[in-house]
Design a protein around this motif. Structure first.
Motif, PDB file in Angstrom:
ATOM      1  N   CYS A  37       0.828  -1.207   0.000  1.00  0.00           N
ATOM      2  CA  CYS A  37       0.000   0.000   0.000  1.00  0.00           C
ATOM      3  C   CYS A  37       0.865   1.261   0.000  1.00  0.00           C
ATOM      4  O   CYS A  37       1.768   1.397   0.816  1.00  0.00           O
ATOM      5  CB  CYS A  37      -0.909   0.004   1.218  1.00  0.00           C
ATOM      6  SG  CYS A  37      -1.906   1.495   1.327  1.00  0.00           S
ATOM      7  N   HIS A  40       0.092   3.651   3.429  1.00  0.00           N
ATOM      8  CA  HIS A  40       0.570   3.413   4.793  1.00  0.00           C
ATOM      9  C   HIS A  40       1.759   2.455   4.735  1.00  0.00           C
ATOM     10  O   HIS A  40       1.984   1.795   3.721  1.00  0.00           O
ATOM     11  CB  HIS A  40      -0.558   2.885   5.699  1.00  0.00           C
ATOM     12  CG  HIS A  40      -0.830   1.419   5.593  1.00  0.00           C
ATOM     13  ND1 HIS A  40      -1.555   0.842   4.572  1.00  0.00           N
ATOM     14  CD2 HIS A  40      -0.458   0.397   6.407  1.00  0.00           C
ATOM     15  CE1 HIS A  40      -1.634  -0.468   4.758  1.00  0.00           C
ATOM     16  NE2 HIS A  40      -0.978  -0.762   5.853  1.00  0.00           N
ATOM     17  N   CYS A  61      -5.244  -0.036   5.680  1.00  0.00           N
ATOM     18  CA  CYS A  61      -5.629   1.295   6.144  1.00  0.00           C
ATOM     19  C   CYS A  61      -7.031   1.683   5.689  1.00  0.00           C
ATOM     20  O   CYS A  61      -7.539   2.734   6.072  1.00  0.00           O
ATOM     21  CB  CYS A  61      -4.624   2.342   5.677  1.00  0.00           C
ATOM     22  SG  CYS A  61      -4.543   2.537   3.886  1.00  0.00           S
TER      23      CYS A  61
END
Ligand code: ZN
Length: 641
Positions: A37, A40, A61
């Motif tokens: 990701c 995050h 997240c």
């Protein structure tokens, strides 16, 4: 403004995997793709992209969206910037939408103001650095306040000389339109002549989040009790105080990286903190926070730390924004600067590293801070204490989204403890205000005062109404889901599903405002001969519309409950699925509306003033009942044997 035709062209070319792969490494897993990701920090991939649904979702997240949403989030593009980026990538010529005369007038105006602002910024910078007056008065003042050349350059500070009309003359020489010049606030009319408005002041250019100069703050140097300390650009086509945060352009990347935004009051506080290496800082310009400012912050982070002077005015101003901030899902902390200092002077007193430690240590949760302030004020006054309980319950009722539930629970616990009251009692009170808020949002309380009384007294009725409203929204969403999914298919000869649904909606309108907007957006595109399917609408320029379309399409189960109920255990032909889905969704939707109309009619009947009115109500009742029966009959026959 990009034409709808071009948007459709771009959207039809979008391949989410191809675009996202420009920014992250994706691996195929089953039907989906996964990767680390970008929003995050993680070691094992939980960022999932579905090429069929054309959306991404991070299970770490929770970030989710489509291709344009990704570009907006990751690259901080605006919607239009993201579209232009895609058009460029796919070699699609961008056709500008024809603007209305009024819109193009506005655009011309704002572009002109931009140009003048840019000219003024350069002029004032030059005055500061290259003229004797600028150096001896302006620059020496800034150096005295401790600002180094680097920070003065970065923030493009300038100086307006003390002469009557040096800037005005220069601007006229350069052929700038007088009317526009007046709108920027840089000059004013005096005795039929243009004179400089910021004479003898330090100029702080105010940038928007893309770095363009939209206005100025001008600070007085010499002590003068008659003149205001600061003069700001008046509201104009470009500058809207309530939408502006000073320093956002220079802070945005650090805010993003640190996942926190510091907020101070003054321009010089921003400069001082920057110079000390604390770059994630913006200023509100001394007003209480507005919704637009909160939303601007939320583009970059959910964590807002407000740094205020310990004086009462500052705190009071800040407190006014807290309910809004909670509703927007922000986590707000507050730090009070002690000893009648401001952030700038206190920073100089402590030095950068101690100041940073001070901020970290003194950060207090805003809600609990608010409670402490109110309790201190209330003292032993029972009435004031009761008011405090109510106020805090109102504040907590603004945490009304599903994802805020645990946060609210934690707050209730902590506040009950501070207030020495029972937790359950506070929970009840918070829920009561939540209901009132919900009713207000659904516009029930807008009627006559009499009506309001009825609504709030009958608490149980209130609950039922909310329930009804929510269910109504679900039925409306069901119809919109059909419109999005099947609208362009044929329904009968020379009639598409969309035609058919629009016909039905003439008699039974969609009432939820946002859903009504979706229908209108669909209709406009449809009438233009475009193909407003789910994909096109999920890229709609208005974010609330595209978000809602995405929500409807990614959550179809809730919306096809009726359908599932009826279809359970039935073995039906696939071709009929679509038709039945549409009929069922519309029927349940209409039944719902009818029930509401019947209820309203019943109310009218009970309050009929004379026989004539009563007769009319009875007639309405009868025909509504007939339609209801007809729909129920349809529902009975819709299931294929
Ligand atoms: Zn994530």
């Amino acid at each position: 403004m990009i034409s709808p035709q071009t948007i459709q062209q771009i959207v039809s070319r979008i391949d989410i995997i191809e675009i996202l792969s420009d920014f992250i490494k994706l691996k195929k897993r089953g039907a989906n793709y996964i990767g680390l990701c970008p929003f995050h920090n993680e070691r094992t991939p939980s960022f999932t992209v579905s090429p069929t649904k054309e959306i991404y979702k991070c299970f770490g997240c929770g970030k989710t969206g489509n291709t344009i949403g990704f570009l907006m989030e990751h690259e901080k593009y605006s919607y239009v910037e993201a579209l232009r980026w895609l058009a460029n990538k796919y070699n699609i010529a961008v056709e500008e939408a024809e603007m209305s005369a009024e819109a193009s007038q506005q655009k011309l105006l704002s572009e002109s103001l931009f140009i003048i602002n840019q000219f003024a910024r350069d002029y004032f910078q030059e005055t500061l650095h290259q003229t004797e007056e600028g150096q001896t008065i302006g620059l020496s003042y800034l150096k005295e306040r401790g600002f180094n050349s680097n920070i003065i350059q970065t923030f493009q500070l300038g100086y307006c000389s003390n002469s009557t009309d040096a800037f005005a003359k220069k601007a006229k020489e350069n052929q700038y339109n007088e009317d526009y010049l007046l709108q920027t606030g840089l000059v004013v009319h005096r005795n039929n002549a243009l004179v400089d408005n910021y004479r003898g002041r330090i100029i702080f250019p105010i940038h928007n989040h893309t770095g363009k100069v939209i206005g100025f703050g001008a600070r007085i140097i010499q002590k003068n009790d008659k003149a205001p300390k600061y003069i700001n650009t008046p509201e104009n086509e470009l500058y809207n105080k309530s939408k502006t945060l000073y320093g956002i352009y220079f802070a945005r990347q650090t805010i993003d990286k640190k996942n926190e935004c510091l907020l101070v009051e003054g321009y010089t506080d921003v400069l001082a903190l920057h110079q000390a290496g604390i770059e994630n800082v913006v200023a509100s310009g001394g007003t209480s926070l507005t919704l637009d400012q909160l939303r601007l912050i939320k583009k970059y982070t959910q964590n807002l730390t407000i740094i205020y002077d310990g004086d009462n005015a500052g705190i009071k101003a800040a407190l006014r924004g807290v309910d809004m901030a909670l509703e927007e899902g922000l986590y707000v902390k507050v730090v009070l600067i002690p000893d009648k200092e401001d952030p700038d002077s206190y920073l100089q007193k402590l030095g950068p590293s101690n100041f940073q430690t001070f901020i970290e240590k003194e950060k207090k949760d805003f809600v609990l801070f608010q409670l402490e302030v109110m309790l201190k004020e209330a003292g032993n006054d029972t009435q004031k204490r009761a008011q405090t309980v109510n106020q805090i319950a109102i504040t907590l009722s603004h945490l009304n989204k599903a994802e805020d539930f645990t946060r609210q629970q934690d707050y209730i616990k902590a506040c009950a403890e501070l207030l020495h009251i029972d937790e359950t009692g506070l929970t009840h009170l918070v829920n009561k205000y939540k209901r009132e808020l919900l009713l207000k949002q659904n516009n029930i309380l807008r009627q006559s005062p009499e009506q309001v009384k009825v609504d709030t007294v009958q608490l149980n009725e209130e609950d039922k109404t909310i329930d009804l409203l929510l269910r109504e929204e679900i039925q409306e969403k069901g119809v919109i889901r059909c419109l999005l999914e099947y609208g362009l298919d044929s329904w009968a000869e020379n009639q598409t599903v969309a035609d058919y649904i629009f016909l039905e909606l003439e008699h039974f309108p969609i009432e939820t405002p946002l859903l009504e907007k979706i229908v209108q957006a669909y209709k406009i595109l449809y009438d233009k001969g475009l193909q407003p399917n789910t994909k096109l609408l999920s890229y709609y320029p208005e974010k609330e519309i595209s978000d809602e379309v995405m929500a409807i399409m990614t959550n179809p189960y809730e919306l096809s409950q009726n359908w599932n109920k009826v279809m359970e255990g039935k073995n039906i032909n696939n071709q009929d699925v679509r038709k039945n889905d549409i009929i069922l969704s519309l029927s349940y939707f209409k039944l719902h509306k009818l029930k509401k109309m019947l209820k309203e009619n019943q109310h009218d009947m009970q309050h009929a003033k004379n026989g004539e009115e009563l007769q009319r109500c009875l007639a309405i009742h009868k025909s509504l009942k007939e339609i209801e029966q007809e729909i129920t009959r349809t529902l009975g026959t819709v299931i294929i044997k």
